[in-house]
Structures are given as C-alpha cells and as structure tokens.
Design a protein around this motif. Sequence first.
Motif, PDB file in Angstrom:
ATOM      1  N   VAL A  17      -0.956   3.993  -1.542  1.00 15.45           N
ATOM      2  CA  VAL A  17      -2.219   3.757  -0.776  1.00 15.45           C
ATOM      3  C   VAL A  17      -1.608   2.253  -1.564  1.00 15.45           C
ATOM      4  O   VAL A  17      -2.633   1.017  -1.367  1.00 15.45           O
ATOM      5  CB  VAL A  17      -2.373   4.647  -2.674  1.00 15.45           C
ATOM      6  N   GLY A  18      -0.243   1.714  -2.706  1.00 16.53           N
ATOM      7  CA  GLY A  18      -0.045   0.189  -2.704  1.00 16.53           C
ATOM      8  C   GLY A  18       0.061   0.016  -1.554  1.00 16.53           C
ATOM      9  O   GLY A  18       0.044  -1.849  -1.269  1.00 16.53           O
ATOM     10  N   GLY A  19       0.538   0.239  -0.698  1.00 12.37           N
ATOM     11  CA  GLY A  19       0.323  -0.067   0.887  1.00 12.37           C
ATOM     12  C   GLY A  19      -0.593  -0.786   1.949  1.00 12.37           C
ATOM     13  O   GLY A  19      -0.478  -1.932   2.209  1.00 12.37           O
ATOM     14  N   GLY A  20      -1.342   0.145   1.695  1.00  8.50           N
ATOM     15  CA  GLY A  20      -2.608  -0.477   1.811  1.00  8.50           C
ATOM     16  C   GLY A  20      -3.646  -1.735   1.245  1.00  8.50           C
ATOM     17  O   GLY A  20      -4.012  -2.643   1.471  1.00  8.50           O
ATOM     18  N   MET A  21      -3.188  -1.703  -0.344  1.00 10.46           N
ATOM     19  CA  MET A  21      -3.478  -2.936  -1.285  1.00 10.46           C
ATOM     20  C   MET A  21      -3.066  -4.024  -1.087  1.00 10.46           C
ATOM     21  O   MET A  21      -3.816  -5.271  -1.001  1.00 10.46           O
ATOM     22  CB  MET A  21      -3.454  -2.060  -2.610  1.00 10.46           C
ATOM     23  N   LEU A  22      -1.743  -3.758  -0.714  1.00 11.42           N
ATOM     24  CA  LEU A  22      -0.999  -5.181  -0.492  1.00 11.42           C
ATOM     25  C   LEU A  22      -1.430  -5.403   1.346  1.00 11.42           C
ATOM     26  O   LEU A  22      -1.559  -6.584   1.264  1.00 11.42           O
ATOM     27  CB  LEU A  22       0.574  -4.937   0.108  1.00 11.42           C
ATOM     28  N   PHE A  23      -2.136  -4.756   2.339  1.00 16.32           N
ATOM     29  CA  PHE A  23      -2.383  -5.133   3.971  1.00 16.32           C
ATOM     30  C   PHE A  23      -3.384  -5.511   3.386  1.00 16.32           C
ATOM     31  O   PHE A  23      -3.148  -6.917   4.062  1.00 16.32           O
ATOM     32  CB  PHE A  23      -2.220  -3.915   4.160  1.00 16.32           C
ATOM     33  N   ALA A  24      -4.868  -5.611   2.157  1.00 18.82           N
ATOM     34  CA  ALA A  24      -6.104  -5.890   2.490  1.00 18.82           C
ATOM     35  C   ALA A  24      -5.351  -7.843   1.578  1.00 18.82           C
ATOM     36  O   ALA A  24      -6.274  -8.211   1.938  1.00 18.82           O
ATOM     37  CB  ALA A  24      -6.782  -4.762   1.722  1.00 18.82           C
TER      38      ALA A  24
END
Length: 413
Positions: A85-92
């Motif tokens: 989830v943290g990775g997805g938010m960083l990517f966004a």
Amino acid sequence: MEQAKAAGGIFQGWWIVAAGFVCTALLIGSTTYSFGLFVAPLSTEFGLSRANANIGFMALLLGFAVWAPLVGRLLDRRPARQVIVGGGMLFAAGFVLMGLSHSPTTMALLVLGPVSIGTLAAGALAANTIAARWFLRQRGRALGVLAVATSAGGFLMPPLVAFLMQGLGWRPALMVQGLFVGLVIAALGWLLMRDRPSDLGLTPDGQPLPQAGQGPAAGGEIWTLGKLLRTRNFWLLSCGAGILLGADQALLSSLIPYGTDAGLTLPQASLLVSTLTFSAILGKLAIGALADRHDKRLLFCAVAACNFAFLVILLLSPGYTTLLIACSIIGLAIGGTYPLWTTLAADCFGTASFGSVLGGMNLLMVPFSIVAVRYIGEVFDRSGSYDIALMTFMGTAVLSTVLILALRLPPRS
C-alpha cells in the motif's frame, strides 16, 4: 493438517499471485514500457536531445538497483500489506508531482526516488517475495505466472497511456495514470496480500508442511546483504542470471533497428518483437512448471543454449520468414530466464529473507542490463553493425551456463 483452500476450493496462494500479477503489470507497464511515449513531449517542451530525454529511463534503472536491497529488507521485516500500500501511494505521488513539475531535473529525481521505490515495493520484487512463501512444490509454476506480468503490462498499458495523452495531454495523463495505478494497488494490497500461509492457518501449496531437514526452501536462514556478499552462490546466481538477462534486454531494444537495417519494413520488424514477446510469455509459464520437476540448472543451460542459437541466427542475417520462425520457437526458451532465476534463488537461500536476497541480487544484476543496452548501441555506432555485440553475447551466454552449473543446491525433498 488444515488444507490451504480459499472459498470455492481455490488455494489462497493463487489469489496472492493474481494480486501480484495485476500490481506488477500496472507498474512495469506504466514505467518501463510506457516511458518511450513521453520522450517526444519532454524533448519538445524542455528542448532536450533524445539522449538527454532518455536520462529518465536510466534514472529508473538506477533507482531499481539502489533501492532494491532496502525495499527487499523491508519486505522481510514489515507486513506485506503495509509495504505494498505504501509503495502504491509513493508511485502515485511521484507521478502526480512529475505532472506538476516544470524542471526535467526534478522529474528525474522523482523517477529515481518515489517512482522507483514504489515500483519495487508494490511490483515484481514484492510479488515474487510473497509468492515464494506461499508455494513450495508449485513454486516454479507460481513464479512463472508472475514473470508473465511484465509482458502483460507491456501489452496493455502503452495503448491506454497513449489514449490518455491524446485526450488530456501528457501532464494530466501522468497524474491520472499515477492516481489510478496507486489506488488499484492499494486496494489489492490491503484486501488480498498476506505475508505467509501460516498467518491464515494455512500451509504452502495446500499440502502439509515439509519436515525439518529438507533444505532451505522450506524457510531457511536469515540473510543480510553483508552475509550474501560473502556467499559463493549469491555471486554465481547474480552474475549468471544477470548477464543473460542483460543480453536479452539489449537484443529486445535492438531487434527492430536490426530488422530495418536488414531491409525489413517497420511493421515486419515490429512483428519480430511481438512474436518473440508472445513466445516468451508461453515460455515463462512452461519453464516455470518444468522447474518444479527438473534440475533448474540444466533448464537454465537449455535456455542459455537457445539464446546462443538465436544469436547465431542473427549473425547469419537470414530472411524474414526464418527470423519469424526463430522468434516464435526460440522465444519459448528465452522467456524462462526470469522464473528460473527467482526459483533458483529460493532453492539456494530459502524464503525467510527472500526479499533481501532478490533485492541484493538486483543491486548486481541491473547494471548488467544498463551496460548491455549501452554496449550494443556503441558497437553499432562505431562499426555500423551489431555483429561484434552479438558475438560478445554468445560468449556471455556460455559464461552464464558455467556460472549456473557451479551453483551448489540443497538436496531435493
């Protein structure tokens, strides 16, 4: 012993693989495969040469190499849901900020930082790390399926991104793309991802856990980067797989210009790449399944031999029909390099620190791809031909087999 089945009789591990597949396809399709769509707009807006516009892609690869050991360690220490989830938010966040930025330097730093970290934390590194814990006897098949995700992303995402760019412009397209991918990944990570089957009272593959003494594949010891760097198998596998994957990357990046230089039309040359990619997808699935039943070192040798044969065919400059047949047949084997690398890593080092192992290997393997892609271009610029590079890659294919055959694997259960 409780059987590891989800509702409807489907093993929960396959839902983990499905979530990892979608996350990886979205992330790799949005970065590696879609980058070329933004080269022309960036060059026009910022007055960049094509070479300088490509620095963004180099920043992505450099970020993968630099951050992989840290992200891998994080995957071993923190709950998978939190990391993904943290990775997805960083990517966004990285994509939204790039869409707002008016500095190419800032954009390159965003690629090097949050975009690279997010792609690693929620993409292939995370998916392979988690899936390896959920499977033992069917690990090769599961990792083979995940290996297809990169190709699927390359097939699906560029047309969608191009559609967004045409309708919205490249900056809004970046922001919409980042937000959509980030939200989908966050939802999948939170709803489906779990670290280990034991967290749900389940067992790998839906079978009883292996008895003690059956080798590190059942879990294994804890590995730090320092300990890995002092281990013979780590260097053999990283270099053996790295030089073969690097040569494959260089060939894929140069196959279209090779074809057009040989007198093929652009559609014909593009069809060579499409045929090779589709064939490689089937190869990833087939060789991943074979890896569950046969010595992976020997399978790797067969893959390297097919790479060698393909290079020989390219050196002979055959006609279009021969090239098309070669791409359709030999691509089946070439696609097996990636799943063989990940399953060999699990055999050699177990799954207790699998994220750290894959992350550490990425640190060594990504530079091989960077060097190989640069090398084949330099060879052509200086000689007007790819022949010297093709002969060099024939030598590295032989070297890769020597390195992989020297691996010392634990006894098979």
